[in-house]
Write an enzyme that holds these catalytic residues in place. Structure first.
Site, PDB file in Angstrom:
ATOM      1  N   LYS A  97      93.851  55.243 -26.444  1.00  0.00           N
ATOM      2  CA  LYS A  97      94.905  56.222 -26.739  1.00  0.00           C
ATOM      3  C   LYS A  97      96.069  56.115 -25.748  1.00  0.00           C
ATOM      4  O   LYS A  97      95.960  55.451 -24.727  1.00  0.00           O
ATOM      5  CB  LYS A  97      94.328  57.636 -26.726  1.00  0.00           C
ATOM      6  CG  LYS A  97      93.041  57.817 -27.511  1.00  0.00           C
ATOM      7  CD  LYS A  97      93.120  57.469 -28.995  1.00  0.00           C
ATOM      8  CE  LYS A  97      91.863  57.938 -29.693  1.00  0.00           C
ATOM      9  NZ  LYS A  97      91.454  57.191 -30.858  1.00  0.00           N
TER      10      LYS A  97
HETATM   11  C1  LIG Z   1      90.090  58.168 -31.273  1.00  0.00           C
HETATM   12  C2  LIG Z   1      90.027  59.069 -32.422  1.00  0.00           C
HETATM   13  C3  LIG Z   1      88.996  59.999 -32.587  1.00  0.00           C
HETATM   14  C4  LIG Z   1      87.794  60.065 -31.700  1.00  0.00           C
HETATM   15  O1  LIG Z   1      88.077  60.217 -30.365  1.00  0.00           O
HETATM   16  P1  LIG Z   1      86.925  59.866 -29.304  1.00  0.00           P
HETATM   17  O2  LIG Z   1      87.512  60.314 -28.024  1.00  0.00           O
HETATM   18  O3  LIG Z   1      86.714  58.380 -29.375  1.00  0.00           O
HETATM   19  O4  LIG Z   1      85.715  60.617 -29.676  1.00  0.00           O
HETATM   20  C5  LIG Z   1      89.049  60.851 -33.660  1.00  0.00           C
HETATM   21  N1  LIG Z   1      90.045  60.814 -34.550  1.00  0.00           N
HETATM   22  C6  LIG Z   1      91.052  59.929 -34.433  1.00  0.00           C
HETATM   23  C7  LIG Z   1      92.149  59.957 -35.447  1.00  0.00           C
HETATM   24  C8  LIG Z   1      91.078  59.013 -33.382  1.00  0.00           C
HETATM   25  O5  LIG Z   1      92.064  58.130 -33.287  1.00  0.00           O
END
Ligand SMILES: *Cc1c(COP(=O)(O)O)cnc(C)c1O
Length: 375
Positions: A186
């Site tokens: 992210k």
């Molecule tokens: C990354 C992501 C998640 C999950 O996040 P985690 O921290 O990996 O549990 C959920 N929804 C979307 C749209 C994502 O990009």
């Protein structure tokens, strides 16, 4: 290919020496689990989101599950979400005992189609989980109008949307529950982690309980458990990474925006008509440019294309395959043809490299490699 090229992954975290030193300090301090760094990160996030209560967790998945639990959603309830997301978005609904109901996506924004959301509402519908895909926000006016009309809770899956905005207002600074992920891909990360923006002190207190076995402490030896919680707290090691990343969030997002604009410039205005491929919505106001997507024309086989790009040291991602076509979801009755837009996008989408330390020359190299295979 004799020339040796540096490998370009679709994403890569930026980690500075100051952050590495801060992590080392936490390790030396002897306090590794949730402590002063977690508190400092939560305070910074709360300030970032306009003073709203914020709690951190060990993922951006449990954040959504906990939001559903706080909203009292479970067996017998329906929650509407998008089939075009990381599978976590739908899994959390099932985890609470509720039933996921999908609404297809808009072919341009790749976000949930709000007309289809409205059509999917039944007397059992309790909440909507929209996703701000690639950091491009959903139509927030329309979303919250529907939510208020039908008295539904909203859990925004803003995993990809830190720093995005809607009409000048930051995503997370308004709305109902807003969930962010700090997973390593992210825009800012803590290795693994996430945070949830809440509405009031009561919700924040419940979030803390669900985060740690339902425990409330009182005085030196007072302890009680009155709800069933899990083990979802963030470590101070992770929070130290997050504090280092928060310092650079504005800079990271500015660099992503600049690179995204350069992608458009390099592809040129006739790229779509000449190739049949689709570029993302050219939004330079609201999006945090978490990813740069390209929808390949039907004539192109995605796996073949990905291999051709890999041959010239360019690593592509695909975000995402339609959730309802996974075996687990097929076993619950979903099948091909139910959400045709998400299915087509799921088959033909690729994610091009985009991360803050990339250069304009990298963009040129990627665009020319894409063009040579599509033109
Ligand atoms: C990354 C992501 C998640 C999950 O996040 P985690 O921290 O990996 O549990 C959920 N929804 C979307 C749209 C994502 O990009």
């Amino acid at each position: 290919m004799s020339e040796s090229l540096n490998f370009l992954p679709f994403t890569k975290p930026t980690i500075d020496e100051e952050t590495i030193a801060a992590v080392a300090d936490v390790l030396r301090s002897g306090w590794l689990t949730s402590g002063p760094k977690v508190q400092a990160l939560e305070a910074q996030l709360s300030e970032y989101f306009g003073g709203r209560p914020v709690r951190t967790f060990n993922s951006g998945t449990c954040t959504m599950e906990i939001a559903l639990r706080i909203a009292g959603i479970g067996a017998g309830d329906e929650v509407i979400t998008t089939p075009n997301s990381w599978v976590a978005t739908a899994n959390v609904i099932i985890e609470t005992g509720a039933t996921p109901v999908f609404a297809d996506i808009d072919p341009k924004t790749h976000n949930i189609d709000l007309d289809k959301v409205e059509a999917a509402i039944t007397p059992r519908t309790k909440a909507i989980i929209p996703v701000h895909m690639c950091g491009l926000p959903c139509d927030m006016d329309n979303l919250y109008e529907i939510a208020s009309k039908y008295k539904l809770r909203v859990i925004e899956d803003a995993a990809q949307a830190i720093g995005s905005s809607w009409k000048g207002k930051r995503i997370g600074a308004f709305g109902d529950f807003v969930s962010f992920s700090f997973q390593v891909n992210k825009n800012i990360m803590t290795g693994e982690g996430g945070c949830l923006v809440l509405n009031n002190a009561e919700e924040a207190r419940l979030a803390e309980k669900y985060r740690l076995q339902g425990v409330t402490r009182n005085g030196l030896d007072g302890i009680d458990v009155d709800v069933l919680g899990g083990k979802y707290n963030m470590t101070d090691i992770a929070a130290a990474i997050g504090l280092g990343q928060m310092k650079r969030l504005t800079e990271f997002n500015a660099k992503r925006l600049e690179l995204a604009q350069y992608y458009f410039e390099q592809f040129g205005s006739d790229f779509e008509t000449r190739t049949g491929a689709e570029l993302p919505v050219a939004d330079f106001e609201n999006s945090n440019w978490h990813m740069f997507h390209l929808v390949l024309p039907e004539r192109i086989n995605r796996a073949v294309f990905m291999q051709q790009m890999l041959d010239v040291q360019i690593g592509l991602g695909y975000h995402y395959r339609a959730i309802h076509l996974f075996t687990y979801y097929r076993n619950r009755g979903f099948k091909e043809g139910m959400f045709p837009v998400a299915e087509r996008i799921g088959k033909q989408i690729v994610t091009l490299p985009l991360f803050p330390t990339m250069t304009k020359a990298d963009v040129e190299r990627i665009v020319s490699a894409v063009k040579s295979r599509l033109l």
